[in-house]
Design an enzyme around this catalytic site. Structure first.
Site, mmCIF file in Angstrom:
data_model
loop_
_atom_site.group_PDB
_atom_site.id
_atom_site.type_symbol
_atom_site.label_atom_id
_atom_site.label_comp_id
_atom_site.label_asym_id
_atom_site.label_seq_id
_atom_site.Cartn_x
_atom_site.Cartn_y
_atom_site.Cartn_z
ATOM 1 N N ASN A 163 0.792 -1.236 0.000
ATOM 2 C CA ASN A 163 0.000 0.000 0.000
ATOM 3 C C ASN A 163 0.825 1.288 0.000
ATOM 4 O O ASN A 163 0.454 2.251 -0.666
ATOM 5 C CB ASN A 163 -1.022 -0.015 1.142
ATOM 6 C CG ASN A 163 -0.395 -0.113 2.507
ATOM 7 O OD1 ASN A 163 0.749 -0.559 2.651
ATOM 8 N ND2 ASN A 163 -1.124 0.303 3.519
ATOM 9 N N GLU A 470 8.191 2.192 14.953
ATOM 10 C CA GLU A 470 9.014 2.790 13.890
ATOM 11 C C GLU A 470 9.025 4.303 14.082
ATOM 12 O O GLU A 470 8.282 4.836 14.896
ATOM 13 C CB GLU A 470 8.435 2.436 12.516
ATOM 14 C CG GLU A 470 8.714 0.983 12.150
ATOM 15 C CD GLU A 470 8.446 0.666 10.695
ATOM 16 O OE1 GLU A 470 7.593 1.328 10.080
ATOM 17 O OE2 GLU A 470 9.092 -0.267 10.188
HETATM 18 P P1 NAD Z 1 0.787 -9.147 3.396
HETATM 19 O O1 NAD Z 1 0.938 -9.557 4.815
HETATM 20 O O2 NAD Z 1 -0.018 -9.981 2.498
HETATM 21 O O3 NAD Z 1 2.215 -8.991 2.688
HETATM 22 C C1 NAD Z 1 3.213 -8.164 3.243
HETATM 23 C C2 NAD Z 1 4.579 -8.660 2.796
HETATM 24 O O4 NAD Z 1 4.819 -9.947 3.365
HETATM 25 C C3 NAD Z 1 4.716 -8.848 1.272
HETATM 26 O O5 NAD Z 1 5.996 -8.447 0.883
HETATM 27 C C4 NAD Z 1 4.561 -10.342 1.113
HETATM 28 O O6 NAD Z 1 5.169 -10.836 -0.047
HETATM 29 C C5 NAD Z 1 5.264 -10.846 2.363
HETATM 30 N N1 NAD Z 1 4.926 -12.208 2.776
HETATM 31 C C6 NAD Z 1 3.775 -12.874 2.584
HETATM 32 N N2 NAD Z 1 3.863 -14.130 3.094
HETATM 33 C C7 NAD Z 1 5.101 -14.228 3.647
HETATM 34 C C8 NAD Z 1 5.786 -15.268 4.340
HETATM 35 N N3 NAD Z 1 5.220 -16.439 4.580
HETATM 36 N N4 NAD Z 1 7.038 -15.024 4.771
HETATM 37 C C9 NAD Z 1 7.620 -13.827 4.559
HETATM 38 N N5 NAD Z 1 7.032 -12.815 3.892
HETATM 39 C C10 NAD Z 1 5.774 -13.004 3.449
HETATM 40 O O7 NAD Z 1 0.223 -7.641 3.464
HETATM 41 P P2 NAD Z 1 -0.261 -6.698 2.264
HETATM 42 O O8 NAD Z 1 -1.542 -7.228 1.758
HETATM 43 O O9 NAD Z 1 0.843 -6.424 1.310
HETATM 44 O O10 NAD Z 1 -0.485 -5.330 3.041
HETATM 45 C C11 NAD Z 1 -1.627 -5.032 3.722
HETATM 46 C C12 NAD Z 1 -1.466 -5.217 5.218
HETATM 47 O O11 NAD Z 1 -0.378 -4.432 5.708
HETATM 48 C C13 NAD Z 1 -2.672 -4.746 5.977
HETATM 49 O O12 NAD Z 1 -3.007 -5.693 6.951
HETATM 50 C C14 NAD Z 1 -2.215 -3.444 6.611
HETATM 51 O O13 NAD Z 1 -2.917 -3.083 7.767
HETATM 52 C C15 NAD Z 1 -0.793 -3.731 6.880
HETATM 53 N N6 NAD Z 1 -0.028 -2.488 7.050
HETATM 54 C C16 NAD Z 1 0.344 -2.110 8.319
HETATM 55 C C17 NAD Z 1 1.031 -0.923 8.511
HETATM 56 C C18 NAD Z 1 1.470 -0.482 9.898
HETATM 57 O O14 NAD Z 1 2.233 0.463 9.996
HETATM 58 N N7 NAD Z 1 1.012 -1.132 10.960
HETATM 59 C C19 NAD Z 1 1.343 -0.110 7.415
HETATM 60 C C20 NAD Z 1 0.949 -0.516 6.130
HETATM 61 C C21 NAD Z 1 0.260 -1.718 5.968
#
Ligand code: NAD
Length: 489
Positions: A163, A470
């Site tokens: 995002n 962070e």
């Molecule tokens: P996601 O968890 O699907 O993916 C995030 C990252 O993790 C990607 O790079 C993905 O390839 C990787 N990933 C997936 N499976 C993995 C595994 N088994 N091992 C290691 N890496 C793996 O999330 P998304 O759909 O890209 O992003 C949306 C989510 O991120 C939402 O839940 C949102 O709330 C969260 N988010 C949180 C913050 C915060 O600051 N708290 C900020 C932005 C987004």
């Protein structure tokens, strides 16, 4: 055929532009390729390599080697290199914004603002790393002293979501580099391109090769290999709670440092004495920003019963006027969602709310949008009090509105979610606002405001929203180890 060679190689030409990953100062190409789709057209427009465990190993090895020298580089030198990266990001703002808009689907002006924010974060972390200090007790026994020093944690694995690919990476990679760590980044598979460009700009800014590696590929392949690698000492992850928990399990066996920035379903409490009318346009903008794909946006509005009718009608009025369109159209508020899985999940959540008896109000999508992962801005009311949706993250342009009778009820409802990322309070009574802020289970609380998010203020979640913080000096210290040295002389 899959090539495991890490040398730049010529692969069968896939359609669209090829972007290699960055390892040891060079762009590396290898098969197989993975397509990156434009969310507005649904068409593939670029390809990146799928890095398997051997690529990840090479990237980590190179990073560990480069880090040995970098950790001893004079801090002003590290600061100057990173400041020069900030300047390059500004110089390439137009190109970076276009790429970011294309891969994420966010409107061009929103992408430009993410690039600006990234440059500001780089400047901030470059300075904050320079200011980092240890601890030296003033008094000691004669002939003895105790030194408490900070050392870089080592190689940091930075796993980022789709995002805000660029600014999220900046919050991890730059503080880590500033204190002498090396970084291996694994961007989300839907949005890897801006991260690859950042690595290229870092080299141009004279960051030594190997310190900022970027490997691309699916999470369960490339991300999992990075998390499992024994020489990665710290994982800084932003993404879903589900994946965060999986990473936490895997990192446990290597006793790795973890920073987890996870999901949220953030509440706002609108008290009856709130000046809500003047803030309403800002609340709507914030709740629907980035088409709702935004971890700390307001998802749940708890509104005092006395202002419920007017709040709801004016809120819906603003929402239906949000402009949905192609990211390159001027004055667009919402572009498409990033990929079809997100659309499916949001549609399923809205349909579940409808089946549970809720009222769903949706703006119509413009007829000209024939392709693309668009979803209309949506407002849900009348959801039964204990519907599971109140406790789920909705990562799309959907809000839940609920009236409340007294603040204790609003507080209990706000805290009922397993998440604890951010919360919002609107009231003219500052003591009430502070009381609620203390009671809300969230890492950040805004009172009568929404937009401020300073680099020198920590950000992170409680409960299922994460571990650690962070930004700020705390987000810099997270990439260091404290070492105590007892000195006799
Ligand atoms: P996601 O968890 O699907 O993916 C995030 C990252 O993790 C990607 O790079 C993905 O390839 C990787 N990933 C997936 N499976 C993995 C595994 N088994 N091992 C290691 N890496 C793996 O999330 P998304 O759909 O890209 O992003 C949306 C989510 O991120 C939402 O839940 C949102 O709330 C969260 N988010 C949180 C913050 C915060 O600051 N708290 C900020 C932005 C987004």
């Amino acid at each position: 055929m899959r090539s495991t060679s890490l040398e730049p190689s010529v692969a069968a030409e896939p359609p669209g532009e090829r972007f290699g990953c960055w390892i040891d100062g060079a762009e590396r190409f290898a098969e197989p390729w993975m397509a990156v789709h434009d969310p507005a057209s649904e068409e593939p427009f670029a390809h990146v390599p799928v890095c398997d465990a051997s690529w990840v190993h090479r990237a980590v090895e190179g990073a560990a080697k480069a880090q040995k020298e970098w950790k001893s580089a004079p801090p002003p030198h590290r600061r100057d290199v990173l400041r020069s990266l900030g300047q390059r990001v500004r110089a390439y703002k137009d190109a970076l914004s276009s790429l970011l808009s294309r891969e994420t689907g966010k409107p061009l002006r929103a992408a430009a603002s993410e690039v600006d924010n990234t440059a500001q974060l780089i400047d901030y972390f470059a300075e904050e790393g320079y200011r980092l200090s240890g601890h030296l007790p003033l008094l000691g026994d004669p002939g003895r002293h105790t030194l408490v020093v900070r050392e870089p944690v080592g190689v940091v694995g930075a796993v980022t979501p789709f995002n805000y690919p660029l600014s999220t990476l900046a919050c991890k990679a730059i503080p880590a580099l500033a204190v002498g760590c090396a970084v291996v980044a694994k961007p989300d598979e839907h949005t890897p391109l801006s991260s690859l460009q950042l690595a290229k700009l870092a080299l141009e800014a004279a960051l030594p090769p190997g310190l900022f590696q970027v490997v691309t590929g699916p999470g369960p392949v490339t991300g999992a290999a990075l998390v499992a690698h024994p020489d990665v000492r710290c994982i800084s992850f932003t993404g879903s709670t589900e994946v965060g928990k999986e990473i936490q399990r895997r990192a446990a066996s290597g006793v790795k440092r973890l920073i987890l920035e996870l999901g949220g379903t953030c509440p706002a409490i609108i008290c009856e004495d709130a000046d809500w009318r003047s803030l309403l346009p800002h609340m709507v903008t914030q709740a629907y920003k980035n088409s709702g794909q935004y971890c700390y946006r307001i998802t749940r509005f708890y509104v005092a019963r006395s202002c419920w009718d007017s709040f709801l009608s004016e809120f819906v009025d603003h929402v239906v006027r949000l402009r949905v369109g192609h990211p390159l159209e001027p004055d667009v508020d919402l572009g498409p969602l990033n990929h079809p899985d997100i659309v499916r999940r949001v549609a399923e959540q809205v349909s579940r709310a409808q089946k549970a008896g809720a009222t769903v109000r949706q703006a119509a999508l413009p007829g000209r949008l024939k392709h693309g992962f668009y979803y209309p801005p949506t407002v849900i009311t009348g959801l039964p009090a204990h519907a599971p949706l109140f406790c789920e993250e909705i990562f799309g342009p959907v809000t839940l509105l609920v009236p409340f009778h007294d603040e204790a009820e609003a507080l209990a409802e706000a805290n009922r979610s397993p998440y604890g990322l951010a919360a919002y309070v609107f009231t003219q009574d500052l003591s009430k606002g502070l009381r609620l802020a203390h009671e809300l289970e969230a890492g950040t609380v805004w009172i009568n405001g929404i937009h401020q998010a300073l680099p020198d203020a920590p950000f992170g979640g409680m409960k299922h929203s994460g571990l650690g913080r962070e930004k700020s000096r705390f987000g810099v210290e997270a990439f260091t180890e404290l070492k105590t040295i007892y000195l006799a002389y």
